[in-house]
Write an enzyme that holds these catalytic residues in place. Structure first.
Site, PDB file in Angstrom:
ATOM      1  N   SER A 125      22.673   6.447  15.592  1.00 30.41           N
ATOM      2  CA  SER A 125      23.913   7.193  15.837  1.00 30.41           C
ATOM      3  C   SER A 125      24.646   6.632  17.039  1.00 30.41           C
ATOM      4  CB  SER A 125      23.539   8.652  16.100  1.00 30.41           C
ATOM      5  OG  SER A 125      24.628   9.357  16.642  1.00 30.41           O
ATOM      6  N   THR A 127      25.699   8.326  19.158  1.00 34.95           N
ATOM      7  CA  THR A 127      25.307   9.202  20.259  1.00 34.95           C
ATOM      8  C   THR A 127      24.515   8.404  21.315  1.00 34.95           C
ATOM      9  OG1 THR A 127      24.417  11.393  20.738  1.00 34.95           O
ATOM     10  CG2 THR A 127      23.116  10.065  19.267  1.00 34.95           C
ATOM     11  N   TYR A 150      17.645  15.554  20.243  1.00 33.75           N
ATOM     12  CA  TYR A 150      18.094  14.863  19.026  1.00 33.75           C
ATOM     13  C   TYR A 150      18.550  13.436  19.365  1.00 33.75           C
ATOM     14  CZ  TYR A 150      21.476  13.100  15.703  1.00 33.75           C
ATOM     15  OH  TYR A 150      22.174  12.271  14.870  1.00 33.75           O
ATOM     16  N   LYS A 154      16.945   9.372  18.479  1.00 31.02           N
ATOM     17  CA  LYS A 154      17.619   8.181  17.934  1.00 31.02           C
ATOM     18  C   LYS A 154      17.371   6.974  18.840  1.00 31.02           C
ATOM     19  CE  LYS A 154      19.045  10.145  14.297  1.00 31.02           C
ATOM     20  NZ  LYS A 154      18.355   9.838  13.035  1.00 31.02           N
ATOM     21  N   LEU A 201      33.012  19.134  12.714  1.00 31.98           N
ATOM     22  CA  LEU A 201      34.424  19.475  12.556  1.00 31.98           C
ATOM     23  C   LEU A 201      34.881  19.572  11.093  1.00 31.98           C
ATOM     24  CD1 LEU A 201      37.215  19.920  13.865  1.00 31.98           C
ATOM     25  CD2 LEU A 201      37.509  17.430  13.861  1.00 31.98           C
TER      26      LEU A 201
HETATM   27  C1  UD1 Z   1      27.956  15.444  16.716  1.00 34.31           C
HETATM   28  C2  UD1 Z   1      26.748  15.247  17.564  1.00 34.31           C
HETATM   29  C3  UD1 Z   1      26.240  13.842  17.387  1.00 34.31           C
HETATM   30  C4  UD1 Z   1      25.913  13.594  15.925  1.00 34.31           C
HETATM   31  C5  UD1 Z   1      27.172  13.855  15.100  1.00 34.31           C
HETATM   32  C6  UD1 Z   1      26.835  13.765  13.635  1.00 34.31           C
HETATM   33  C7  UD1 Z   1      27.131  16.723  19.491  1.00 34.31           C
HETATM   34  C8  UD1 Z   1      27.391  16.796  20.950  1.00 34.31           C
HETATM   35  N1  UD1 Z   1      27.066  15.494  18.951  1.00 34.31           N
HETATM   36  O1  UD1 Z   1      28.966  14.542  17.161  1.00 34.31           O
HETATM   37  O2  UD1 Z   1      25.080  13.641  18.154  1.00 34.31           O
HETATM   38  O3  UD1 Z   1      25.493  12.280  15.757  1.00 34.31           O
HETATM   39  O4  UD1 Z   1      27.653  15.159  15.365  1.00 34.31           O
HETATM   40  O5  UD1 Z   1      27.943  13.978  12.856  1.00 34.31           O
HETATM   41  O6  UD1 Z   1      26.993  17.729  18.837  1.00 34.31           O
HETATM   42  N2  UD1 Z   1      35.176  20.176  17.126  1.00 34.31           N
HETATM   43  C9  UD1 Z   1      36.034  21.247  17.284  1.00 34.31           C
HETATM   44  N3  UD1 Z   1      35.719  22.427  16.668  1.00 34.31           N
HETATM   45  C10 UD1 Z   1      34.585  22.571  15.900  1.00 34.31           C
HETATM   46  C11 UD1 Z   1      33.727  21.467  15.744  1.00 34.31           C
HETATM   47  C12 UD1 Z   1      34.047  20.276  16.386  1.00 34.31           C
HETATM   48  O7  UD1 Z   1      37.056  21.156  17.959  1.00 34.31           O
HETATM   49  O8  UD1 Z   1      34.344  23.672  15.381  1.00 34.31           O
HETATM   50  C13 UD1 Z   1      35.522  18.898  17.775  1.00 34.31           C
HETATM   51  C14 UD1 Z   1      34.497  18.442  18.809  1.00 34.31           C
HETATM   52  O9  UD1 Z   1      34.824  18.917  20.066  1.00 34.31           O
HETATM   53  C15 UD1 Z   1      34.628  16.920  18.689  1.00 34.31           C
HETATM   54  C16 UD1 Z   1      35.041  16.680  17.237  1.00 34.31           C
HETATM   55  O10 UD1 Z   1      35.547  17.911  16.761  1.00 34.31           O
HETATM   56  O11 UD1 Z   1      35.677  16.486  19.501  1.00 34.31           O
HETATM   57  C17 UD1 Z   1      33.893  16.233  16.367  1.00 34.31           C
HETATM   58  O12 UD1 Z   1      32.807  17.145  16.533  1.00 34.31           O
HETATM   59  P1  UD1 Z   1      31.493  17.084  15.649  1.00 34.31           P
HETATM   60  O13 UD1 Z   1      31.847  17.025  14.217  1.00 34.31           O
HETATM   61  O14 UD1 Z   1      30.582  18.177  16.104  1.00 34.31           O
HETATM   62  O15 UD1 Z   1      30.866  15.647  15.997  1.00 34.31           O
HETATM   63  P2  UD1 Z   1      30.433  15.043  17.426  1.00 34.31           P
HETATM   64  O16 UD1 Z   1      30.405  16.072  18.464  1.00 34.31           O
HETATM   65  O17 UD1 Z   1      31.274  13.845  17.647  1.00 34.31           O
END
Ligand code: UD1
Length: 338
Positions: A125, A127, A150, A154, A201
């Site tokens: 990842s 990450t 997690y 990785k 997201l």
């Molecule tokens: C997350 C994990 C990462 C993992 C990846 C897999 C964390 C900190 N990281 O990455 O380790 O490899 O998923 O897909 O959890 N967002 C919102 N509202 C929401 C959900 C997300 O605004 O309800 C925003 C987040 O702030 C971020 C973006 O959307 O900026 C993407 O979020 P997300 O899909 O959770 O992925 P990551 O955080 O990048």
């Protein structure tokens, strides 16, 4: 040629099984169904016209892993997806994550070490980079201290494979560092099936669009980005699945330069959260109900890939746009809720 796909009923695993079967590989899936369903086999069969072999095995049961390899001596490649992946849960239950993600990796590598030749693809990842200092992120960017168990699994996973490859003649491995996977197969036969409230997201957006969630919370609009929301590199799951097939072909064809290699798998393009929402609104024709809330602890500002290495060495490039990937995610969401 027989390929073992662990976690092959999961989101990325199932899409990879489809691409492998499309390329003529014989696939055997191991999955414990802890975060997936046997029904995914029907979806894969509907798309490819071929039902992959399936064994319901928990890879933590070492004797069952040994027994599997005794029965399938003709497995030439392994793509290892099976792992726990919820960041928050890993903080609550670190030992569960170390046992699930590290223990099982060790058992698999032990089995492969016994073979005279084997090829191994690992799900890593982006990450591992944490908040990188420069964008886009190349594979040479330093690996930063993990923020969660997690993320640590990785990083440690990569190190365990690298150390094992150093001393194991015949074992060749590639770690693929995924950016943010999204979307579903264009047939809507397989896709992402998050259990409970989605943390990621895109599934949260599509579930809000379909009325399952009331409102999306956008975590922060005061980041130093074009519109204040975080930037990520959203990669279509079918493109990502194809990257696994070409990585495996590289190893099976002996085209790898060293016996342990690492590649970024992303599009090379960063999108903000608001741009992702706009994409949803465009492809669905619906207004999304969202509000800006505080930042989510642990979120980084920006991450998108430099994909030069994968482009040049694997001959792989993401083909689909964010809108196309979003359309597939939306089609899938509507199908499973109808
Ligand atoms: C997350 C994990 C990462 C993992 C990846 C897999 C964390 C900190 N990281 O990455 O380790 O490899 O998923 O897909 O959890 N967002 C919102 N509202 C929401 C959900 C997300 O605004 O309800 C925003 C987040 O702030 C971020 C973006 O959307 O900026 C993407 O979020 P997300 O899909 O959770 O992925 P990551 O955080 O990048």
């Amino acid at each position: 040629m027989k390929v073992l796909v662990t976690g092959g009923l999961g989101f990325i695993g199932s899409h990879t099984v489809v691409e492998l079967q499309n390329e003529g590989y014989e696939v055997v899936i191991i999955d414990d169904c802890s975060n997936s369903s046997e029904k995914v086999l029907d979806g894969i069969t509907a798309i490819t016209g071929k039902r992959p072999l399936f064994e319901k095995i928990d890879l933590k049961e070492k004797s069952k892993v040994e027994d599997f390899f005794k029965r399938h001596t003709d497995v030439q490649g392994v793509i290892h997806f099976a792992a726990s992946k919820a960041v928050g849960e890993s903080v609550e239950k670190p030992l569960l994550y170390y046992e699930n993600n590290i223990g099982t990796l060790v058992y698999l590598l032990k089995e492969l070490s016994r073979k005279s030749k084997s090829s191994f693809i690992f799900s890593s990842s982006c990450t591992v980079y944490g908040q990188a200092d420069t964008m886009p992120i190349t594979e040479n960017a330093p690996v930063k201290a993990a923020e969660s168990p997690y993320g640590n699994t990785k990083q440690m996973g990569e190190e365990i494979i690298r150390d094992t490859c150093k001393v194991t003649e015949g074992l060749n491995a590639i770690a693929l560092r995924y950016f943010n996977p999204m979307g579903a197969h264009p047939s809507s036969e397989i896709g992402e099936l998050p259990i409970g409230v989605p943390q990621n997201l895109v599934p949260f957006i599509t579930q809000t669009g379909v009325g399952l969630r009331e409102q999306l919370s956008v975590f922060g609009d005061d980041y130093p980005t074009s519109d204040g929301t975080c930037v990520r590199d959203y990669i279509y799951v079918v493109d990502l699945a194809k990257a696994h097939v070409v990585a495996l072909q590289r190893l099976l064809g002996g085209k790898n330069k060293t016996n342990y290699e690492v590649f970024n798998v992303g599009t090379g393009k960063g999108s903000t959260v608001l741009e992702v929402i706009k994409s949803f609104e465009k492809v669905s024709g619906k207004k999304l109900n969202y509000k800006i809330v505080d930042r989510r602890p642990g979120d980084i500002t920006s991450a998108y890939a430099d994909t030069t290495l994968a482009n040049e060495e694997l001959g792989w490039k993401a083909q689909f746009t964010l809108d196309e990937a979003m359309k597939s995610a939306w089609d899938w969401e509507q199908k499973i809720r109808s």
